[in-house]
Design an enzyme around this catalytic site. Structure first.
Site, short mmCIF file in Angstrom:
data_model
loop_
_atom_site.label_atom_id
_atom_site.label_comp_id
_atom_site.label_asym_id
_atom_site.label_seq_id
_atom_site.Cartn_x
_atom_site.Cartn_y
_atom_site.Cartn_z
N GLU A 124 4.12 5.93 3.85
CA GLU A 124 3.68 6.98 3.87
C GLU A 124 2.39 6.99 4.87
O GLU A 124 1.59 7.83 4.13
CB GLU A 124 3.87 7.49 2.54
CG GLU A 124 3.68 9.05 1.88
CD GLU A 124 4.52 9.61 2.88
OE1 GLU A 124 4.45 10.49 3.52
OE2 GLU A 124 5.26 9.94 2.67
N GLY A 263 12.72 -4.47 3.07
CA GLY A 263 13.26 -5.66 1.37
C GLY A 263 11.65 -5.44 0.59
O GLY A 263 12.10 -5.52 -0.59
N GLU A 266 4.21 -3.82 0.68
CA GLU A 266 2.81 -4.18 -0.32
C GLU A 266 1.85 -2.78 0.12
O GLU A 266 0.61 -2.66 -0.12
CB GLU A 266 2.31 -5.35 1.35
CG GLU A 266 1.58 -4.63 2.30
CD GLU A 266 2.80 -4.67 3.64
OE1 GLU A 266 2.62 -4.08 4.62
OE2 GLU A 266 3.75 -4.54 3.41
N GLU A 300 4.29 -10.35 -0.86
CA GLU A 300 4.06 -9.03 -0.86
C GLU A 300 2.59 -8.72 -1.70
O GLU A 300 1.51 -8.46 -1.71
CB GLU A 300 4.74 -7.53 -2.10
CG GLU A 300 6.31 -7.84 -0.98
CD GLU A 300 6.03 -7.23 0.24
OE1 GLU A 300 4.74 -7.25 0.43
OE2 GLU A 300 6.61 -7.36 1.05
#
Length: 319
Positions: A124, A263, A266, A300
């Site tokens: 974002e 997938g 983070e 992550e």
């Protein structure tokens, strides 16, 4: 086949302006999302040319320097493709934007998009139409949702809302994020507002601090996320024992989404995963499935220290 285009470090330069603080006020309705952004901007002493920021079409713009806020006139800004150009501007000013977007029509699954269970974000940086820079800034967020049955999750805050009759005229903020101690790049921001089941646990760091752990999954699949929670705690302990890196947050959240085009991602304190790398049904899951969950959950989480604090300068061309 055409060869990929070379991207060279020499093609990039520091941005002409830096954004120190970002205040977002986001309202989710059935057919649109309204985003108000307030950016605190100062000239970067390393780069003097006029400012150019990446983003998408917004509805209104407001800019203020030392004087009172006022609406920009058409001659003071230019929309050039996905860029908003405002000039001239003072060395320090506030830029306020108001945007209306339609997440339900965002089929790229990038930015803010609507799925079958709610709203999610991926990378974002521009989807809220706030014309941000990839450089770090501090961010305060308030989220308002027209559907009280959805749970809201933001980095550092997750709220369970009771399901009650809708009140369309009154939408209190579901959650807000306390201003972080250290800034983070805008691509690490994340937002989730969806109907999800929650798995909760705790983790005690080596210094004795207790952190809340949460994993949100699609309704009815809570039992399939317990292995991912164990993997998360194992990764946290390993980072402490091997590198001396202790969790720096009071709360760490993972959200598993069926409709996620990567997938996992983070985002600081709010990782968003494809369900494949969180959910494991013991009746059908293979060793490879469990290994994939273990690896991706750890990957992550390790970004929290050894990835998120080293953001790339690429992705923004000032020339």
């Amino acid at each position: 086949m055409s060869l990929p285009k070379s991207i060279r470090l020499a093609d990039y330069a520091p941005p002409p302006f830096l954004i120190s603080d970002v205040d977002l006020d986001i309202s989710l309705d059935d057919d649109h999302a309204a985003v108000r952004a307030r950016l605190s901007i100062k000239r970067n002493p390393m780069w003097p040319p006029p400012t150019r920021r990446s983003g998408s079409t917004a509805r209104t713009w407001r800019c203020s320097g030392s004087a009172s806020a006022r609406a920009l006139t058409p001659g003071e800004f230019v929309l050039d493709g996905n860029a908003l150009i405002v000039e001239p501007v003072p060395d320090a000013f506030i830029l306020e934007t108001e945007s209306r977007i339609e997440p339900q029509n965002n089929t790229r699954l990038m930015g803010l998009y609507a799925s079958k269970t709610g709203y999610f974000t991926q990378c974002e940086a521009e989807g809220f139409h706030t014309y941000l820079l990839p450089r770090s800034s501090r961010r305060d967020v308030a989220l308002h949702d027209d559907d009280p049955c959805r749970k809201a999750a933001l980095p550092g805050a997750a709220v369970r809302q009771p399901c009650r009759r809708r009140r369309r005229r009154r939408r209190p903020a579901l959650g807000s994020v306390a201003r972080p101690v250290s800034p983070k790049p805008c691509y690490l921001f994340a937002l989730v507002a969806a109907r999800l089941d929650e798995i909760s646990d705790r983790f005690v760091t080596r210094s004795g601090k207790t952190a809340t752990l949460q994993i949100f999954v699609q309704p009815g699949k809570r039992e399939q996320g317990t292995f991912a929670m164990a993997c998360l705690k194992k990764a946290m302990r390993w980072d402490e024992e091997v590198f001396g890196l202790e969790l720096d947050l009071d709360q760490y959240t993972i959200v598993a989404v069926d409709d996620f085009n990567m997938g996992a991602m983070e985002n600081k304190g709010l990782n968003i995963f494809n369900s494949k790398y969180v959910l494991a049904n013991p009746q059908v899951a293979t060793d490879a499935d469990y290994m994939g969950i273990d690896r991706v959950v750890a990957h992550e989480y390790f970004h929290n220290w050894t990835g998120n604090r080293v953001p790339a300068v690429t992705g923004f061309n000032c020339r």
